[in-house]
Design a protein around this motif. Structure first.
Motif, mmCIF file in Angstrom:
data_model
loop_
_atom_site.group_PDB
_atom_site.id
_atom_site.type_symbol
_atom_site.label_atom_id
_atom_site.label_comp_id
_atom_site.label_asym_id
_atom_site.label_seq_id
_atom_site.Cartn_x
_atom_site.Cartn_y
_atom_site.Cartn_z
ATOM 1 N N LEU A 99 0.852 -1.199 0.000
ATOM 2 C CA LEU A 99 0.000 0.000 0.000
ATOM 3 C C LEU A 99 0.885 1.245 0.000
ATOM 4 O O LEU A 99 1.805 1.353 0.807
ATOM 5 N N VAL A 100 0.613 2.160 -0.926
ATOM 6 C CA VAL A 100 1.362 3.414 -0.975
ATOM 7 C C VAL A 100 0.376 4.580 -0.992
ATOM 8 O O VAL A 100 -0.576 4.572 -1.780
ATOM 9 N N ALA A 101 0.588 5.535 -0.109
ATOM 10 C CA ALA A 101 -0.204 6.776 -0.133
ATOM 11 C C ALA A 101 0.753 7.929 -0.355
ATOM 12 O O ALA A 101 1.803 7.999 0.295
ATOM 13 N N GLU A 102 0.411 8.795 -1.280
ATOM 14 C CA GLU A 102 1.272 9.940 -1.573
ATOM 15 C C GLU A 102 0.483 11.230 -1.536
ATOM 16 O O GLU A 102 -0.474 11.397 -2.297
ATOM 17 N N GLY A 103 0.874 12.110 -0.626
ATOM 18 C CA GLY A 103 0.263 13.437 -0.553
ATOM 19 C C GLY A 103 -1.243 13.408 -0.367
ATOM 20 O O GLY A 103 -1.958 14.249 -0.908
ATOM 21 N N VAL A 104 -1.717 12.449 0.443
ATOM 22 C CA VAL A 104 -3.169 12.274 0.564
ATOM 23 C C VAL A 104 -3.794 13.287 1.528
ATOM 24 O O VAL A 104 -3.390 13.393 2.685
ATOM 25 N N SER A 105 -4.775 14.011 1.024
ATOM 26 C CA SER A 105 -5.505 14.979 1.853
ATOM 27 C C SER A 105 -6.995 14.685 1.778
ATOM 28 O O SER A 105 -7.497 14.279 0.720
ATOM 29 N N LEU A 106 -7.659 14.882 2.898
ATOM 30 C CA LEU A 106 -9.115 14.770 2.878
ATOM 31 C C LEU A 106 -9.735 15.721 3.890
ATOM 32 O O LEU A 106 -9.345 15.755 5.057
ATOM 33 N N THR A 107 -10.671 16.501 3.421
ATOM 34 C CA THR A 107 -11.413 17.421 4.289
ATOM 35 C C THR A 107 -12.877 17.001 4.284
ATOM 36 O O THR A 107 -13.439 16.744 3.225
ATOM 37 N N TYR A 108 -13.465 16.886 5.478
ATOM 38 C CA TYR A 108 -14.901 16.617 5.580
ATOM 39 C C TYR A 108 -15.625 17.958 5.608
ATOM 40 O O TYR A 108 -15.291 18.820 6.435
ATOM 41 N N ALA A 109 -16.587 18.124 4.731
ATOM 42 C CA ALA A 109 -17.366 19.354 4.718
ATOM 43 C C ALA A 109 -18.496 19.216 5.724
ATOM 44 O O ALA A 109 -19.247 18.243 5.694
ATOM 45 N N LEU A 154 -7.946 4.445 6.640
ATOM 46 C CA LEU A 154 -8.340 3.089 6.241
ATOM 47 C C LEU A 154 -9.467 3.120 5.210
ATOM 48 O O LEU A 154 -9.490 2.316 4.270
ATOM 49 N N LEU A 155 -10.410 4.052 5.397
ATOM 50 C CA LEU A 155 -11.510 4.157 4.420
ATOM 51 C C LEU A 155 -10.964 4.547 3.047
ATOM 52 O O LEU A 155 -11.429 4.051 2.018
ATOM 53 N N LEU A 156 -9.966 5.409 3.031
ATOM 54 C CA LEU A 156 -9.344 5.792 1.765
ATOM 55 C C LEU A 156 -8.612 4.586 1.149
ATOM 56 O O LEU A 156 -8.745 4.319 -0.046
ATOM 57 N N ALA A 157 -7.870 3.846 1.986
ATOM 58 C CA ALA A 157 -7.100 2.700 1.470
ATOM 59 C C ALA A 157 -8.025 1.611 0.935
ATOM 60 O O ALA A 157 -7.680 0.889 0.004
ATOM 61 N N SER A 158 -9.225 1.514 1.534
ATOM 62 C CA SER A 158 -10.162 0.477 1.100
ATOM 63 C C SER A 158 -10.934 0.902 -0.148
ATOM 64 O O SER A 158 -11.676 0.110 -0.728
ATOM 65 N N ASP A 217 -9.182 14.177 -1.569
ATOM 66 C CA ASP A 217 -9.328 15.443 -2.296
ATOM 67 C C ASP A 217 -8.073 15.710 -3.121
ATOM 68 O O ASP A 217 -8.125 16.346 -4.156
ATOM 69 N N ALA A 218 -6.949 15.260 -2.589
ATOM 70 C CA ALA A 218 -5.686 15.445 -3.309
ATOM 71 C C ALA A 218 -4.797 14.260 -2.989
ATOM 72 O O ALA A 218 -4.992 13.583 -1.984
ATOM 73 N N GLY A 219 -3.819 14.000 -3.855
ATOM 74 C CA GLY A 219 -2.902 12.892 -3.635
ATOM 75 C C GLY A 219 -3.456 11.592 -4.191
ATOM 76 O O GLY A 219 -4.534 11.572 -4.803
ATOM 77 N N SER A 220 -2.723 10.518 -3.986
ATOM 78 C CA SER A 220 -3.151 9.244 -4.572
ATOM 79 C C SER A 220 -2.811 8.080 -3.650
ATOM 80 O O SER A 220 -1.913 8.166 -2.809
ATOM 81 N N LEU A 221 -3.573 6.999 -3.834
ATOM 82 C CA LEU A 221 -3.298 5.758 -3.110
ATOM 83 C C LEU A 221 -3.189 4.642 -4.132
ATOM 84 O O LEU A 221 -3.945 4.612 -5.108
ATOM 85 N N ARG A 222 -2.238 3.731 -3.894
ATOM 86 C CA ARG A 222 -2.099 2.567 -4.765
ATOM 87 C C ARG A 222 -1.992 1.308 -3.928
ATOM 88 O O ARG A 222 -1.380 1.309 -2.856
ATOM 89 N N VAL A 223 -2.621 0.253 -4.424
ATOM 90 C CA VAL A 223 -2.491 -1.062 -3.790
ATOM 91 C C VAL A 223 -1.947 -2.005 -4.854
ATOM 92 O O VAL A 223 -2.513 -2.104 -5.947
ATOM 93 N N GLY A 224 -0.821 -2.661 -4.544
ATOM 94 C CA GLY A 224 -0.204 -3.542 -5.532
ATOM 95 C C GLY A 224 0.133 -2.792 -6.808
ATOM 96 O O GLY A 224 0.059 -3.348 -7.906
ATOM 97 N N GLU A 233 -1.570 -0.583 -8.303
ATOM 98 C CA GLU A 233 -2.753 -0.094 -9.017
ATOM 99 C C GLU A 233 -3.420 1.037 -8.237
ATOM 100 O O GLU A 233 -3.601 0.917 -7.020
ATOM 101 N N PRO A 234 -3.818 2.103 -8.921
ATOM 102 C CA PRO A 234 -4.521 3.180 -8.220
ATOM 103 C C PRO A 234 -5.803 2.661 -7.569
ATOM 104 O O PRO A 234 -6.499 1.825 -8.154
#
Ligand SMILES: Nc1ncnc2c1ncn2[C@@H]1O[C@H](COP(=O)(O)OP(=O)(O)OP(=O)(O)O)[C@@H](O)[C@H]1O
Ligand SMILES: [Mg+2]
Length: 269
Positions: free
Chosen positions: A4-14, A50-54, A60-67, A69-70
């Motif tokens: 699992l790789v997360a790069e520059g991941v941001s999340l804001t709840y409105a 974890l919700l983002l990884a799943s 909102d910004a950045g990316s996650l990859r598993v194996g 794959e985005p």
């Protein structure tokens, strides 16, 4: 392949009149087959991560990859055990354990075999027809683990799976999780508030800062998984180190209401 790789991941709840920045440019990397524990103050964004990884939430910004794959949505071989177990009270133990396979349209005969194997593995085979309300807390937790096992997941994401349990049941299930990892070598991300649990089940322990969460420190824990590790000096030292790092992050006070993993022998650090 399920690193699992997360790069520059941001999340804001409105929210109404108020936005909450849960994660701000978080980077992390978990190798294929590596068990990692994540610890940090309440509200720092661990469940969000974890919700983002799943694939259930999107950054909102950045990316996650598993194996490699985005992550664009839920993935077949990713299992997520939620903070409240996610059991359906109106379904039997069997059908709760089969849920992940049902939504993935796995054929009936294969479902039966995989679910029974998993329930047997966690010691619930006799309870296939019971309902969650008839189970103890530890049994409900084992059921949530069985559901994840039935998926043959190569990435297991766990959100404080053992926090509701008494100390003995908890150690018992920590042993079960360790044994399952030894057998299957899945990639594992365990969110916990317990210092000792993190050191017992994490080959590395990531310490998150208060919200918005970022990886503030990493504790390497190479002897994790060795027989009898809990009773060693090394284990104790890793706990003390982790406790010190959490204190530096100002996180110990913020673990309020949760076990802080204070080790009885006192404050040697
Ligand atoms: N659905 C939501 N809507 C609005 N705000 C949210 C939502 N979910 C989480 N938050 C906020 O985002 C922040 C991070 O929440 P998150 O649940 O990821 O924290 P956590 O680290 O898992 O906390 P805990 O240790 O208490 O479980 C918190 O401030 C929380 O109030
Ligand atoms: Mg949480």
């Amino acid at each position: 392949m399920a690193g699992l790789v997360a790069e520059g991941v941001s999340l804001t709840y409105a929210g109404v009149g108020r936005d909450t920045v849960a994660l701000d440019r978080l980077d992390l990397s978990v190798a294929e087959g590596e068990p990692v524990a994540v610890i940090g103050p309440s509200g720092c964004g661990k469940s969000t991560l974890l919700l983002l990884a799943s694939g259930m939430l999107h950054p909102d910004a950045g990316s996650l990859r598993v194996g490699g794959e985005p992550v664009t949505g839920p993935r077949l071989a990713t299992a997520l055990i939620l903070q409240d177990f996610g059991l359906l009270p109106w379904k039997t133990v069997f059908h709760n354990a089969a849920l992940g396979l049902e939504v993935r349209h796995v054929p009936r005969a294969e479902r039966l075999e995989r679910v029974m194997t998993s329930l047997t593995r966690v010691g619930l085979a006799e309870f296939v027809d019971a309902y969650p309300g008839e189970l103890s807390g530890g049994m409900r937790q084992r059921l949530a683990v069985a559901r994840a096992l039935a998926l043959n997941a190569d990435l297991l994401l766990m959100d404080e799976p053992l926090s509701a349990l008494d100390a003995l049941t908890r150690e018992d299930l920590q042993d079960l999780l360790l044994e399952l990892w030894r057998q299957r070598r899945h990639t594992c991300v365990l969110v916990t508030h317990s210092i000792e649990e993190a050191v017992f089940l994490g080959r590395r322990v990531l310490v998150l800062s208060p919200r918005p969460g970022r990886v503030a420190a990493v504790v390497d824990n190479p002897r994790m998984g060795e027989p009898g590790y809990r009773a060693t000096q090394e284990f104790y030292e890793r706990c003390v180190e982790l406790r010190r790092l959490l204190a530096e992050e100002g996180a110990l006070g913020a673990l309020v209401g949760h076990e802080t993993g204070r080790v009885d022998a006192g404050e040697s650090a």
